[in-house]
Design a protein around this motif. Structure first.
Motif, PDB file in Angstrom:
ATOM      1  N   PHE A  76       0.837  -1.207   0.000  1.00 30.02           N
ATOM      2  CA  PHE A  76       0.000   0.000   0.000  1.00 30.02           C
ATOM      3  C   PHE A  76       0.866   1.249   0.000  1.00 30.02           C
ATOM      4  O   PHE A  76       0.713   2.147  -0.821  1.00 30.02           O
ATOM      5  CB  PHE A  76      -0.940   0.011   1.206  1.00 30.02           C
ATOM      6  N   ILE A  80       1.679   4.144  -2.998  1.00 28.80           N
ATOM      7  CA  ILE A  80       1.473   5.578  -2.799  1.00 28.80           C
ATOM      8  C   ILE A  80       2.754   6.341  -3.043  1.00 28.80           C
ATOM      9  O   ILE A  80       2.778   7.350  -3.714  1.00 28.80           O
ATOM     10  CB  ILE A  80       0.980   5.842  -1.364  1.00 28.80           C
ATOM     11  N   LEU A 130      -5.660  -1.663   4.154  1.00 23.51           N
ATOM     12  CA  LEU A 130      -5.385  -0.224   4.260  1.00 23.51           C
ATOM     13  C   LEU A 130      -6.113   0.576   3.187  1.00 23.51           C
ATOM     14  O   LEU A 130      -6.643   1.659   3.470  1.00 23.51           O
ATOM     15  CB  LEU A 130      -3.880   0.048   4.188  1.00 23.51           C
ATOM     16  N   ALA A 131      -6.168   0.055   1.973  1.00 23.71           N
ATOM     17  CA  ALA A 131      -6.801   0.828   0.891  1.00 23.71           C
ATOM     18  C   ALA A 131      -8.257   1.166   1.207  1.00 23.71           C
ATOM     19  O   ALA A 131      -8.709   2.268   0.917  1.00 23.71           O
ATOM     20  CB  ALA A 131      -6.680   0.089  -0.435  1.00 23.71           C
ATOM     21  N   LEU A 133      -9.709   1.748   4.068  1.00 21.30           N
ATOM     22  CA  LEU A 133      -9.972   2.493   5.316  1.00 21.30           C
ATOM     23  C   LEU A 133     -10.680   3.810   5.010  1.00 21.30           C
ATOM     24  O   LEU A 133     -10.299   4.533   4.099  1.00 21.30           O
ATOM     25  CB  LEU A 133      -8.659   2.807   6.039  1.00 21.30           C
ATOM     26  N   PHE A 135     -11.901   7.736   5.994  1.00 20.19           N
ATOM     27  CA  PHE A 135     -11.303   8.891   6.666  1.00 20.19           C
ATOM     28  C   PHE A 135     -11.668   8.848   8.150  1.00 20.19           C
ATOM     29  O   PHE A 135     -10.843   9.112   9.030  1.00 20.19           O
ATOM     30  CB  PHE A 135     -11.824  10.164   6.013  1.00 20.19           C
ATOM     31  N   ILE A 138      -9.467   6.478   9.917  1.00 20.97           N
ATOM     32  CA  ILE A 138      -8.096   6.993   9.994  1.00 20.97           C
ATOM     33  C   ILE A 138      -7.980   8.029  11.109  1.00 20.97           C
ATOM     34  O   ILE A 138      -7.006   8.058  11.860  1.00 20.97           O
ATOM     35  CB  ILE A 138      -7.681   7.600   8.641  1.00 20.97           C
ATOM     36  N   LEU A 168       3.950  15.423   6.884  1.00 14.86           N
ATOM     37  CA  LEU A 168       2.879  14.964   7.774  1.00 14.86           C
ATOM     38  C   LEU A 168       2.480  13.525   7.456  1.00 14.86           C
ATOM     39  O   LEU A 168       2.172  12.741   8.344  1.00 14.86           O
ATOM     40  CB  LEU A 168       1.670  15.895   7.652  1.00 14.86           C
ATOM     41  N   HIS A 169       2.523  13.182   6.163  1.00 12.27           N
ATOM     42  CA  HIS A 169       2.127  11.820   5.777  1.00 12.27           C
ATOM     43  C   HIS A 169       3.042  10.770   6.398  1.00 12.27           C
ATOM     44  O   HIS A 169       2.651   9.631   6.574  1.00 12.27           O
ATOM     45  CB  HIS A 169       2.121  11.685   4.259  1.00 12.27           C
ATOM     46  N   PHE A 172       1.914   8.804   9.231  1.00  9.08           N
ATOM     47  CA  PHE A 172       0.978   7.705   9.020  1.00  9.08           C
ATOM     48  C   PHE A 172       1.658   6.345   9.010  1.00  9.08           C
ATOM     49  O   PHE A 172       1.026   5.339   9.275  1.00  9.08           O
ATOM     50  CB  PHE A 172       0.275   7.846   7.670  1.00  9.08           C
TER      51      PHE A 172
ATOM     52  N   LEU B 133     -13.293  10.354   1.028  1.00  9.45           N
ATOM     53  CA  LEU B 133     -11.860  10.431   0.710  1.00  9.45           C
ATOM     54  C   LEU B 133     -11.181   9.095   0.988  1.00  9.45           C
ATOM     55  O   LEU B 133     -11.402   8.473   2.020  1.00  9.45           O
ATOM     56  CB  LEU B 133     -11.171  11.507   1.555  1.00  9.45           C
ATOM     57  N   PHE B 135      -7.787   6.685   1.719  1.00  2.99           N
ATOM     58  CA  PHE B 135      -6.547   6.808   2.485  1.00  2.99           C
ATOM     59  C   PHE B 135      -5.442   7.368   1.580  1.00  2.99           C
ATOM     60  O   PHE B 135      -4.670   8.235   1.974  1.00  2.99           O
ATOM     61  CB  PHE B 135      -6.163   5.434   3.022  1.00  2.99           C
ATOM     62  N   GLN B 136      -5.414   6.872   0.359  1.00  8.42           N
ATOM     63  CA  GLN B 136      -4.393   7.336  -0.569  1.00  8.42           C
ATOM     64  C   GLN B 136      -4.471   8.856  -0.756  1.00  8.42           C
ATOM     65  O   GLN B 136      -3.464   9.559  -0.697  1.00  8.42           O
ATOM     66  CB  GLN B 136      -4.580   6.626  -1.909  1.00  8.42           C
ATOM     67  N   ILE B 138      -5.810  11.012   1.286  1.00  9.28           N
ATOM     68  CA  ILE B 138      -5.483  11.683   2.544  1.00  9.28           C
ATOM     69  C   ILE B 138      -3.971  11.785   2.710  1.00  9.28           C
ATOM     70  O   ILE B 138      -3.435  12.802   3.153  1.00  9.28           O
ATOM     71  CB  ILE B 138      -6.118  10.932   3.731  1.00  9.28           C
ATOM     72  N   ILE B 139      -3.286  10.726   2.319  1.00 10.77           N
ATOM     73  CA  ILE B 139      -1.829  10.754   2.414  1.00 10.77           C
ATOM     74  C   ILE B 139      -1.267  11.787   1.449  1.00 10.77           C
ATOM     75  O   ILE B 139      -0.355  12.546   1.783  1.00 10.77           O
ATOM     76  CB  ILE B 139      -1.251   9.351   2.167  1.00 10.77           C
ATOM     77  N   SER B 142      -1.834  15.171   3.011  1.00  9.94           N
ATOM     78  CA  SER B 142      -0.955  15.380   4.165  1.00  9.94           C
ATOM     79  C   SER B 142       0.469  15.656   3.711  1.00  9.94           C
ATOM     80  O   SER B 142       1.221  16.369   4.371  1.00  9.94           O
ATOM     81  CB  SER B 142      -0.922  14.140   5.054  1.00  9.94           C
ATOM     82  N   HIS B 143       0.796  15.047   2.603  1.00  9.68           N
ATOM     83  CA  HIS B 143       2.160  15.140   2.118  1.00  9.68           C
ATOM     84  C   HIS B 143       2.580  16.563   1.810  1.00  9.68           C
ATOM     85  O   HIS B 143       3.766  16.887   1.765  1.00  9.68           O
ATOM     86  CB  HIS B 143       2.298  14.288   0.864  1.00  9.68           C
ATOM     87  N   PHE B 172      -5.364  16.943  11.281  1.00  9.99           N
ATOM     88  CA  PHE B 172      -6.209  16.803  10.087  1.00  9.99           C
ATOM     89  C   PHE B 172      -7.140  17.987   9.896  1.00  9.99           C
ATOM     90  O   PHE B 172      -7.579  18.243   8.783  1.00  9.99           O
ATOM     91  CB  PHE B 172      -7.099  15.566  10.191  1.00  9.99           C
TER      92      PHE B 172
END
Lengths: 408, 408
Positions: A76, A80, A130-131, A133, A135, A138, A168-169, A172, B133, B135-136, B138-139, B142-143, B172
């Motif tokens: 995962f 990304i 994980l994919a 999940l 928000f 999370i 910030l990522h 995670f 949204l 997870f991908q 969101i990452i 965040s990035h 967040f």
């Protein structure tokens, strides 16, 4: 004495908490339910060396005792990657690349672990859980941790102190790894000491998710490389790869500094610990024969990957070349380029570079002036030496590099 | 001079960047495309006061100039709340509560904004785009930000320095608010100065998402309360609610400290700025009549919410009571408890507390000894005063508290 416990504890840097580990082992023995032992890896192109084998061999020990390994491929995060390319540490991998890397990895660890028996080995990809999940989920997972806690993780702390950016990522990643433990219901997670924080995040997330007995962290030390100083790594060229030949393995072990001998025995072999301990004592008292111990170590290590016969042969080859000062049975041939020769002679330094015995003219001259270059066993002591070449002549640089010169 | 620009800039603490704001206004004038002006709110039970009205009145000005308000109800965060209850700041709200709060909020802001005309007012709930949204994604969002950047936000910085916990999930919130701007394609986001960081996150995320002209931040100052010291807030009881009566509004304005007069005129009325400026100069030179200015301010403020007639009446009532020293048209009655009276007399301090004209005996005695208590217009100057009571007598404490005594 609890023998499985002692065998599993061998070499471990830390078990957190040890009493939980003991009760898990006892519970498993009573119920005959195997423990689920987690190892997570990044699906980057792997080249497994003895440094990695420390953890893999521990997993092997769990298998031998009847437990089940769950190997998690971190596809995962690999999918990304690093969207903006600000960091060089992660590149986005395609699904095909991930799968190819996984197969390469499995082929290599198959030399240490049983990867065929499904009761002993389970393979999972963390995109599975994980994919999807949400928000909301999370945020709930993140909520369990404070910014200060994450900044206490050693590498984050260093970067923050040195004003180097932390995306910030990146915060995670421990949470993703931790959630893997929730998803696969691991009993024990293995890792190097650098994984302590992440593994304890997994323990905490299992606890929050109502696991009665959250996972135990079993941390193995980071193995020093053959230089005896830095962590074993490919980029530092202080490694012994598990796909290297028996000769190479044996030769590299013979060159480790003496103080590494007991540590390598402890982490890379099954030599009984009482023997390791007495060896260590003898070494510290300047007693015993380190060269013989290294030969034993080299043979044991090579035997793991190539069998006892190949290992013994490697030891014999080594003896012949380096102890009896004979050339090895097989020496690569090098056809001397015509433009290097004049009247059957060649400038030795140019020849060394051309034959790949030295990386640069500068290094070639250094080797020559040190007397580290021999032609048919005779030392060339001048950095400007000119060599009279004969067909079949053996040219040697340093202790282990040879070519047989051919004049075409 | 660009009149819309000047009108919109009035009172603003900061516009970031001002030149982008100007070009957006010019572009909008040229193309007749209205600008989309964002305001985000939490759907907590609202009780709107003049402090909130500073931003709402600015939105009204945008509407008058033909632009479109997009009000975002932060239902997603409200639905998530604070899963462990570690923080007391957020409670999970049900959908019904969120909807009820939204309707209450809309009813109140309807006194300031046009909430009916769809071309001028759009209502959105951010769960629409935040809940789905991945997870991908969101990452990826965040990035765009580093931990250090987030820790620079004033409230986070303070908490981190003081070792007070910051939940990772709190990081967040700026990102969610920022992504709202991406979702609704805002041109301008309004907020108090405390929203600067979050609004700039929205600008950055729009930029990352390829917006040619990312949103501008228009930051309004935080209005001081009627005490002239702290931020106006319900909990500090220094507020003027927009649902209060014209009399209450007028009376509260009359009690603000003089130095607030120009600021309140600037932020709460449309009095031309040149008049505000000369008033400010006069005040600083101890010239002019602050009492008259406050009366004008009070009437203007009350007129916004209750109309000119009601406002004028409130001013007249106030004058009658406090200037002409007459009792108000309506005075609450207080039936004197039998056990306070002896031979038709009562201890004045006990009577004051019992009639709720003083919060404590101590305060009652202070008021008495200051000469701030009157019975039928006669001052009682002794803290131990004993009062001969007659049915219908008016008892007054301080300037604004009255009861008519009834002996049952």
């Amino acid at each position: 004495m609890n023998q499985p416990f002692e065998a599993l504890k061998r070499g471990a840097f830390e078990i957190i908490p040890e009493k939980d580990f003991l009760s898990k082992l006892e519970e498993s023995a009573k119920t005959t339910r195997p423990l689920r032992i987690k190892l997570g890896i990044d699906p980057t192109a792997p080249d497994i060396h003895l440094g990695h084998s420390v953890v893999l061999r521990k997993l092997r020990k769990f298998q031998e005792l009847g437990h089940q390994i769950v190997l998690i491929i971190g596809d995962f995060t690999a999918r990304i990657g690093d969207p903006s390319g600000r960091s060089e540490t992660r590149k986005v991998l395609s699904e095909a690349e991930i799968e190819a890397n996984t197969q390469t990895y499995l082929a290599q660890i198959g030399k240490i672990l049983d990867t065929k028996d499904k009761a002993r080995f389970e393979l999972r990809y963390n995109s599975e859980w994980l994919a999807p999940l949400t928000f909301q989920k999370i945020i709930e997972l993140s909520h369990q941790f404070t910014v200060a806690q994450l900044l206490e993780r050693q590498d984050f702390a260093m970067r923050y102190q040195n004003a180097r950016p932390i995306g910030l990522h990146e915060f995670f990643y421990p949470i993703m790894q931790g959630y893997d433990s929730v998803a696969i219901k691991s009993d024990v997670e293995l890792g190097g000491t650098d994984q302590k924080f992440n593994i304890l995040v997994g323990r905490e997330l299992q606890r929050v998710h109502g696991f009665a007995s959250p996972q135990v962290a079993l941390l193995m030390p980071i193995l020093e490389g053959t230089d005896g100083v830095a962590k074993m790594s490919k980029s530092l060229n202080n490694y012994i790869g598990i796909t290297e030949s028996a000769d190479e393995m044996f030769g590299k072990v013979m060159r480790i500094p003496d103080h590494l001998i007991p540590r390598y025995f402890e982490l890379l072999t099954e030599l009984p610990m009482n023997e390791v301990v007495s060896m260590d004592k003898a070494l510290k008292a300047n007693q015993g024969n380190p060269r013989e111990w290294k030969a034993k170590l080299g043979e044991m290590v090579a035997a793991h990957y190539h069998g006892a016969d190949a290992a013994r042969k490697a030891a014999e080859n080594f003896d012949r070349v380096f102890k009896e000062k004979k050339t090895p049975e097989e020496i690569p041939e090098f056809i001397v380029p015509v433009d290097l020769m004049r009247d059957g002679r060649a400038v030795a330094s140019k020849l060394l570079v051309s034959a790949n015995l030295a990386p640069s003219m500068r290094e070639a001259k250094r080797l020559l002036s040190q007397g580290s270059v021999e032609a048919d066993g005779e030392s060339l002591k001048d950095e400007n030496a000119v060599l009279q070449i004969r067909d079949g002549m053996v040219l040697q640089a340093g202790k282990r590099r040879f070519v047989r010169l051919r004049t075409g």
